[in-house]
Scaffold this motif. Structure first.
Motif, short mmCIF file in Angstrom:
data_model
loop_
_atom_site.label_atom_id
_atom_site.label_comp_id
_atom_site.label_asym_id
_atom_site.label_seq_id
_atom_site.Cartn_x
_atom_site.Cartn_y
_atom_site.Cartn_z
N GLY A 110 7.19 15.58 44.40
CA GLY A 110 7.52 15.53 42.98
C GLY A 110 7.97 16.88 42.46
N ALA A 111 7.31 17.94 42.90
CA ALA A 111 7.71 19.29 42.50
C ALA A 111 9.06 19.65 43.10
CB ALA A 111 6.65 20.30 42.93
N ARG A 112 9.21 19.37 44.38
CA ARG A 112 10.47 19.69 45.07
C ARG A 112 11.65 18.94 44.44
NH1 ARG A 112 10.74 16.67 50.34
NH2 ARG A 112 11.30 15.10 48.80
N ASP A 113 11.48 17.66 44.21
CA ASP A 113 12.57 16.84 43.68
C ASP A 113 12.95 17.20 42.25
OD1 ASP A 113 12.42 15.61 46.14
OD2 ASP A 113 11.65 13.70 45.38
N ASN A 114 12.05 17.88 41.54
CA ASN A 114 12.31 18.26 40.16
C ASN A 114 12.52 19.77 40.00
OD1 ASN A 114 11.99 15.74 38.34
ND2 ASN A 114 10.37 15.55 39.87
N ASN A 115 12.73 20.44 41.13
CA ASN A 115 13.02 21.88 41.13
C ASN A 115 11.99 22.71 40.38
OD1 ASN A 115 15.52 21.57 42.60
ND2 ASN A 115 16.37 20.74 40.71
N ILE A 116 10.73 22.39 40.59
CA ILE A 116 9.67 23.13 39.92
C ILE A 116 9.30 24.34 40.77
CG2 ILE A 116 7.26 23.02 39.17
CD1 ILE A 116 7.82 20.02 38.58
N PRO A 117 9.43 25.54 40.20
CA PRO A 117 9.10 26.74 40.96
C PRO A 117 7.60 26.88 41.18
CG PRO A 117 9.77 27.31 38.72
CD PRO A 117 9.92 25.83 38.86
N GLY A 118 7.24 27.55 42.27
CA GLY A 118 5.83 27.83 42.53
C GLY A 118 5.23 27.02 43.65
N ILE A 119 5.91 25.97 44.08
CA ILE A 119 5.48 25.18 45.23
C ILE A 119 6.61 25.28 46.24
CG2 ILE A 119 4.91 22.88 46.10
CD1 ILE A 119 3.58 22.31 43.44
#
Length: 107
Positions: free
Chosen positions: A27-36
């Motif tokens: 979910g983080a990767r697919d939404n380009n969320i930094p930090g993961i």
């Protein structure tokens, strides 16, 4: 689908809908969320998807298996209670409202 809140170390919040069946890491990767960073792609072979789960969620999540426990030993400043690897958290409707906080860095 579950609405998950990802909070960067600097306090920036990202609230996203993550489809069931994916992991919190995906979910983080697919939404380009930094930090993961997820260097191993979700194979539980690193600790670069480490987060601190909001304390109210600790008892609601599946227990850590031995492999996750071992990988958390390599995480940056792991917390015995709240640290989790997001690659090991499968999204279901039960995770709706989950809040995770990123550490200062991933190693």
């Amino acid at each position: 689908m579950a609405k998950i809140t990802y909070i960067e170390f600097n306090g920036t919040e990202h609230v996203v809908d993550v489809p069931n069946g994916l992991t919190v890491m995906e979910g983080a990767r697919d939404n380009n969320i930094p930090g993961i960073e997820a260097d191993c792609g979700g194979a539980c072979a690193c600790s670069t998807c480490h987060v601190y789960v909001d304390a109210s969620w600790v008892g609601k999540l599946p227990q850590k298996d031995p492999m996750e426990e071992d990988m958390l030993d390599f995480a940056y400043e792991p917390d015995p209670e709240t640290s989790r690897l997001t690659c090991q958290l499968k999204v279901t409707d039960d995770l709706d409202g989950l809040v995770v906080r990123m550490p200062e860095k991933q190693i």
